[in-house]
Scaffold this motif. Structure first.
Motif, mmCIF file in Angstrom:
data_model
loop_
_atom_site.group_PDB
_atom_site.id
_atom_site.type_symbol
_atom_site.label_atom_id
_atom_site.label_comp_id
_atom_site.label_asym_id
_atom_site.label_seq_id
_atom_site.Cartn_x
_atom_site.Cartn_y
_atom_site.Cartn_z
ATOM 1 N N HIS A 1 -8.306 13.833 0.740
ATOM 2 C CA HIS A 1 -8.152 12.465 0.219
ATOM 3 C C HIS A 1 -9.182 11.540 0.881
ATOM 4 O O HIS A 1 -9.919 10.820 0.197
ATOM 5 C CB HIS A 1 -6.712 11.996 0.496
ATOM 6 N N GLU A 2 -9.239 11.580 2.207
ATOM 7 C CA GLU A 2 -10.179 10.703 2.918
ATOM 8 C C GLU A 2 -11.624 11.069 2.579
ATOM 9 O O GLU A 2 -12.472 10.197 2.437
ATOM 10 C CB GLU A 2 -9.962 10.783 4.430
ATOM 11 N N HIS B 1 -12.867 9.440 -0.504
ATOM 12 C CA HIS B 1 -13.257 8.030 -0.357
ATOM 13 C C HIS B 1 -14.750 7.897 -0.030
ATOM 14 O O HIS B 1 -15.385 6.922 -0.422
ATOM 15 C CB HIS B 1 -12.435 7.355 0.742
ATOM 16 N N HIS C 1 -9.764 0.705 3.629
ATOM 17 C CA HIS C 1 -8.340 0.766 3.943
ATOM 18 C C HIS C 1 -7.966 -0.483 4.704
ATOM 19 O O HIS C 1 -8.311 -0.631 5.861
ATOM 20 C CB HIS C 1 -8.030 1.975 4.811
ATOM 21 N N GLU D 1 -7.862 5.200 -4.695
ATOM 22 C CA GLU D 1 -6.711 5.886 -4.094
ATOM 23 C C GLU D 1 -6.180 6.991 -5.014
ATOM 24 O O GLU D 1 -5.830 8.078 -4.565
ATOM 25 C CB GLU D 1 -5.588 4.891 -3.780
ATOM 26 N N LYS E 1 -3.339 3.794 3.553
ATOM 27 C CA LYS E 1 -3.391 5.229 3.699
ATOM 28 C C LYS E 1 -4.759 5.705 3.313
ATOM 29 O O LYS E 1 -5.215 5.383 2.264
ATOM 30 C CB LYS E 1 -2.384 5.950 2.833
HETATM 31 ZN ZN ZN Z 1 -6.824 6.432 0.692
#
Ligand code: ZN
Length: 450
Positions: A187-188, A191, A210, A254, A450
């Motif tokens: 997930h990160e 980004h 974030h 996200e 998150k």
């Molecule tokens: Zn995120």
């Protein structure tokens, strides 16, 4: 889906300790260890089952400092010239046969992060994102993040565009540590792709992805202040147009990041292993019927959600900054469902279908960027139109795929017409999505980043 409570996590650690006492040779001089090595670490299998696995790591330059082709680690970092700086780790590994087994929790977590970034690099290449990122990636561990109330933040991970780094803050819960959670790492990582393909071209480069100013609050750098808006601005005002699109962009970022985590792990509830309280809010599962009848936010609905985000018109779990996460979850759930449509209509495996949709997302992001760049004050990007961009990016689009994506766009536009009608007839217009979208049961608290 299994929960990983303390007992299971201790068991994973316990196996490592067992390995140490049963048949290991003396500690090697890890200063001299480089190249490709084997290690044994907690690792996920397809679907999100964690176990101790033998994993190969490549391109290691120094096992002792754990640097290599894929990651450079910084312990409790600060920033200098827009780059992380800090001391390198000092790891402890012991050799058991031809396997280097981490001797402490920190060494184990660094090995896990390195292993996932190595695989995420391969996934980037496979899905058409080769060259978007530079390698090795910078990763800060044990990051000191001061949040509201002057407390140090725990149980989170961040991507920071200004330093192009991933930052992991200490984990204090009794579940799977975030540094070991494959889905959260993926997930990160997404980004960083979104930042380079969309965000930095459209918004200020120093904008933290974030929460608030990461540079100021985490890394003690004070430069330009980020825009902090706590009350609605008038519509058709330049600041409101920016705010609308910044919250939209954060939301789709996200959602696509959650989808990327699912591509990587096949686990629609990857977050719950580390943060069980997030499950209802962030699960990517959606009922077939709900997906088929979904009314995705158009620009009018999204505008209302943005304007109402501090009011009771929004569901509790979608207030404040959470409004973006709720939009993101809608993207993630529908894209996951859409991957099932792709899988069925093309006779693919789940992984093949996920990767095909992931490739289309990477291809669609430059179109999204151009579209956001062309927005003028008082104009609003329609969140549902991303599905048209996705359709255009898919190779040999199949009838069922086309039908599903087009219906999402058409349903969103139909809702816009109903809303115009209700305005003309003088009805109160209070966030219609709260009534029509099959929302999950939401936790009481409003959680942060998150
Ligand atoms: Zn995120």
């Amino acid at each position: 889906m299994k929960h990983f409570g303390l007992r299971i996590w201790q068991t994973l650690i316990g196996f490592s300790v067992l390995a140490l006492v049963s048949g290991c040779s003396r500690e090697p001089d890890t200063h001299k260890i480089s190249g490709d090595i084997k290690t044994r670490i907690p690792f996920t299998s397809e679907g999100g089952a964690y176990s101790l696995q033998a994993v190969s790591l490549s391109g290691i330059r120094s096992l002792y400092e754990f640097s290599g082709k894929y990651v450079t680690f910084y312990m409790s970092p600060s920033v200098s010239d827009s780059k992380l700086t800090g001391h390198q780790p000092k790891t402890r590994f012991i050799k058991a046969g031809d396997v280097y087994v981490p001797e402490d929790v920190m060494s184990q977590q660094l090995a896990v992060i390195y292993a996932h970034f190595q695989r995420l690099a391969a996934l980037d290449n496979e899905l058409g994102a080769e060259g978007v990122n530079t390698w090795p990636r910078d990763v800060g561990v044990g990051v000191r993040y001061k949040s509201e109330g002057n407390r140090y933040e725990t149980n989170n991970a961040f991507y920071d565009g200004s330093t192009d780094s991933m930052l992991v803050v200490p984990y204090t819960q009794n579940n799977l540590p975030i540094a070991v959670n494959a889905g959260i790492l993926a997930h990160e990582h997404f980004h960083s792709l979104y930042f380079k393909l969309v965000e930095k071209h459209v918004f200020k480069a120093q904008q933290a992805l974030h929460g608030k100013s990461l540079r100021e609050e985490v890394l003690n750098i004070v430069e330009d202040k980020n825009i902090e808006i706590s009350k609605p601005l008038p519509e058709d005002n330049d600041s409101f147009t920016t705010e609308y699109h910044a919250l939209f962009s954060r939301g789709i970022n996200e959602g696509l990041a959650d989808f990327w985590a699912w591509i990587y792990t096949g686990d629609p509830d990857f977050l719950q292993h580390s943060l069980p309280s997030e499950k209802d809010q962030r699960t990517m599962n959606i009922e077939e019927k709900a997906a088929e009848e979904f009314v995705f936010p158009n620009s009018e609905i999204w505008k209302m959600e943005v304007l109402n985000r501090y009011s009771g018109a929004q569901p509790r779990g979608c207030r404040g900054v959470r409004v973006s996460y709720c939009l993101g979850s809608k993207y993630a759930r529908l894209l996951k469902h859409f991957s099932g449509v792709v899988q069925d209509s093309r006779g693919l495996s789940s992984l093949e279908a996920r990767k095909l949709v992931g490739t289309a997302i990477v291809k669609a992001l430059p179109t999204l960027k151009e579209s956001l760049l062309s927005i003028k004050t008082g104009e609003y990007f329609d969140p549902s139109s991303f599905f048209k961009m996705l359709q255009d990016a898919l190779p040999d689009v199949q009838t069922k795929e086309k039908t599903f994506l087009e219906k999402l766009v058409v349903n969103a536009q139909k809702k816009a017409k109903i809303d115009e009608k209700s305005v003309r007839e003088g009805e109160t217009q209070v966030n219609p999505t709260a009534e029509i979208i099959p929302a999950p049961i939401l936790p009481d608290e409003i959680r942060g980043r998150k």
